[in-house]
Design a protein around this motif. Structure first.
Motif, PDB file in Angstrom:
ATOM      1  N   LEU A 349       0.962  -1.078  -0.112  1.00 27.88           N
ATOM      2  CA  LEU A 349      -0.064   0.073   0.139  1.00 27.88           C
ATOM      3  C   LEU A 349       0.725   1.288   0.125  1.00 27.88           C
ATOM      4  O   LEU A 349       0.552   2.280  -0.664  1.00 27.88           O
ATOM      5  CB  LEU A 349      -0.911   0.018   1.107  1.00 27.88           C
ATOM      6  N   ARG A 376     -13.040  -2.231   1.902  1.00 29.59           N
ATOM      7  CA  ARG A 376     -14.044  -2.411   0.847  1.00 29.59           C
ATOM      8  C   ARG A 376     -14.279  -4.012   0.619  1.00 29.59           C
ATOM      9  O   ARG A 376     -13.394  -4.628   0.023  1.00 29.59           O
ATOM     10  CB  ARG A 376     -13.905  -1.876  -0.403  1.00 29.59           C
ATOM     11  N   ARG A 379     -11.544  -6.455   1.483  1.00 25.96           N
ATOM     12  CA  ARG A 379     -10.294  -6.188   1.005  1.00 25.96           C
ATOM     13  C   ARG A 379      -9.828  -4.741   1.298  1.00 25.96           C
ATOM     14  O   ARG A 379     -10.522  -3.810   1.406  1.00 25.96           O
ATOM     15  CB  ARG A 379     -10.650  -6.152  -0.505  1.00 25.96           C
ATOM     16  N   CYS A 381      -8.156  -1.301   0.825  1.00 22.23           N
ATOM     17  CA  CYS A 381      -8.084  -0.564  -0.222  1.00 22.23           C
ATOM     18  C   CYS A 381      -7.418   0.934  -0.111  1.00 22.23           C
ATOM     19  O   CYS A 381      -7.599   1.580   1.134  1.00 22.23           O
ATOM     20  CB  CYS A 381      -9.466  -0.058  -0.813  1.00 22.23           C
ATOM     21  N   GLU A 383      -6.674   4.469  -2.244  1.00 22.76           N
ATOM     22  CA  GLU A 383      -7.191   5.264  -3.504  1.00 22.76           C
ATOM     23  C   GLU A 383      -6.345   6.599  -3.549  1.00 22.76           C
ATOM     24  O   GLU A 383      -6.484   7.321  -2.496  1.00 22.76           O
ATOM     25  CB  GLU A 383      -8.516   5.354  -3.348  1.00 22.76           C
ATOM     26  N   GLY A 414      -3.773  -8.921  -5.177  1.00 23.75           N
ATOM     27  CA  GLY A 414      -4.635  -7.738  -5.302  1.00 23.75           C
ATOM     28  C   GLY A 414      -4.761  -7.357  -6.728  1.00 23.75           C
ATOM     29  O   GLY A 414      -4.385  -8.115  -7.699  1.00 23.75           O
ATOM     30  N   GLN A 429      -6.696   2.855  -7.908  1.00 21.47           N
ATOM     31  CA  GLN A 429      -7.220   2.373  -6.797  1.00 21.47           C
ATOM     32  C   GLN A 429      -6.407   0.998  -6.764  1.00 21.47           C
ATOM     33  O   GLN A 429      -6.533   0.270  -7.642  1.00 21.47           O
ATOM     34  CB  GLN A 429      -8.853   2.089  -6.917  1.00 21.47           C
ATOM     35  N   LEU A 431      -6.755  -2.796  -4.456  1.00 21.39           N
ATOM     36  CA  LEU A 431      -7.522  -3.715  -3.812  1.00 21.39           C
ATOM     37  C   LEU A 431      -6.773  -4.788  -3.389  1.00 21.39           C
ATOM     38  O   LEU A 431      -6.229  -5.481  -4.294  1.00 21.39           O
ATOM     39  CB  LEU A 431      -8.618  -3.850  -4.209  1.00 21.39           C
TER      40      LEU A 431
END
Length: 437
Positions: A349, A376, A379, A381, A383, A414, A429, A431
């Motif tokens: 991330l 979400r 998962r 996330c 963004e 992911g 984005q 995930l």
């Protein structure tokens, strides 16, 4: 046994014909040993190993010595005993100088010559000393061992049995009585020799096929290991390329841009040059720490000293200070949930956010960036949304950043979604399925 009488005494005939049974049993044991040898993985191009050849030598010389010793107990004349000794010596010499090399080299010429000498010498020994018939078991085994084909083995087995049977009959005085006493054991020896010889030939053929299959499997295993090694090397190169791109390369880009900005400010007499130099020093120090962590294969330095949320906020603040872009970090989940994320997911991330900010710096010409971290549908996330110039995601990319991001995220199971259009900004984005900490 009376060598000059018309018929042999019954006791002598019984001893003579009875010698076929232990010979047959011993012959079977020898062949069973060969089967075990073949079944345990002996190479097809080396039918007899060193230990097995030593066993053959010992058995052959012991039996030949026993046959020679027995001949001294038979009522033979001086000439006959000399002929028997000469036949034994000739057989021993032919085995030493022709038979053993033939067993090792599989020479067809040597094999043929030795088997002819073997049968001839054995006929002489059996004719003069019928007790020597027990040598048939080693002779039968060697006939098949040196045969190039089943037909070859059958032919020499017939020659061996007929020759030894004829020699026995000659020694018994050519009578019908010894003939009918000798015939059953000769037939038994022939049948056993043929059955076991054909069976062993098939076992050897299967062993050869198995050896070839094993060699093919070894070759396939080596190729597969080489392919895995190459794939591992390529994967490691890609990983290192991503790490360098996401850390050192981006840090160097920041230093270059800050240096250019500082040079421009210095040319205009601005009093913010000192701040730019401080930013350059901070970025260089961070790059140095990242380089050391990369060499040591550690977790990113920033994550080892703070939580993911804090690191994202620091990245945003530094990016805003360097570029003047307004950066906001929004946390859409509890801080405790962020802390519980596995370290590997936090690294993915963080790298995704760093790459998205680097693209904003290079291409977007944006005025604001919003980074949102949340959950979400089970998962995690992240963004990154900017209001920059945008682009067409369908067009081929010449850079390495998005490809590196996709590779890193896909390794974690992911997905990466990029939504953008010219003049409408860009949304990246990422995930990733939530794993247990």
């Amino acid at each position: 046994m009376d060598m000059h009488s018309g018929t042999a005494p019954a006791t002598a005939a019984e001893r003579r014909t009875g010698s076929g049974e232990p010979a047959t049993r011993a012959w079977v044991l020898v062949w069973r040993k060969m089967v075990v040898m073949e079944a345990t993985g002996t190479r097809a191009d080396r039918v007899v190993g060193d230990r097995t050849l030593l066993g053959w030598n010992i058995v052959f010389w012991v039996i030949l010595a026993m046959s020679l010793a027995v001949s001294f107990t038979a009522p033979l004349s001086t000439l006959q005993r000399g002929i028997a000794i000469g036949a034994a010596v000739a057989l021993g010499a032919s085995y030493q100088f022709i038979g053993r090399p033939a067993i090792q080299s599989r020479s067809q010429v040597q094999s043929f010559v030795f088997r002819v000498i073997l049968i001839g010498c054995l006929m002489v020994l059996v004719g003069l000393s019928p007790a020597s018939v027990f040598m048939m078991f080693i002779a039968s085994a060697q006939v098949w061992l040196l045969s190039a084909s089943v037909r070859d083995g059958i032919a020499f087995s017939l020659a061996l049995v007929i020759g030894c049977g004829t020699a026995q009959l000659w020694g018994a005085g050519w009578g019908w009585q010894p003939f009918w006493m000798i015939l059953p054991w000769m037939l038994v020896s022939l049948i056993v020799s043929l059955l076991f010889g054909i069976w062993i030939e098939r076992v050897i053929a299967q062993s050869q096929q198995r050896a070839e299959l094993i060699e093919e499997l070894h070759a396939a295993r080596d190729e597969l290991a080489e392919a895995h090694h190459s794939a591992g090397v390529m994967a490691e190169r890609e990983r290192m390329a991503r790490e360098i791109h996401d850390t050192l390369a981006q840090g160097m880009t920041s230093i270059v841009m800050l240096s250019q900005t500082g040079a421009a400010e210095l040319a205009h007499g601005s009093d913010t040059v000192g701040a730019r130099l401080a930013q350059i020093e901070a970025t260089a120090r961070e790059n140095l720490a990242e380089a050391r962590a990369l060499v040591a294969a550690f977790t990113p330095v920033a994550l080892s000293e703070a939580t993911l949320t804090e690191v994202l906020r620091r990245q945003g603040e530094r990016f805003a200070a360097e570029t003047g872009v307004d950066v906001q970090v929004l946390l859409d989940l509890d801080e405790s949930e962020v802390v519980e994320l596995p370290q590997s997911q936090q690294v993915v991330l963080l790298r995704a956010a760093q790459e998205a900010l680097a693209n904003v710096r290079k291409h977007a010409r944006a005025t604001s960036v919003l980074i949102t971290l949340g959950l979400r549908a089970g998962r995690v996330c992240i963004e990154i949304r900017d209001d920059g110039s945008g682009f067409l995601p369908a067009e081929p990319s010449t850079g390495f950043g998005l490809a590196a991001m996709r590779g890193r995220v896909e390794e974690s199971g992911g997905t990466v979604q990029v939504n953008s259009s010219p003049g409408q900004g860009t949304v990246v984005q990422v995930l990733i399925p939530v794993e247990d900490a």
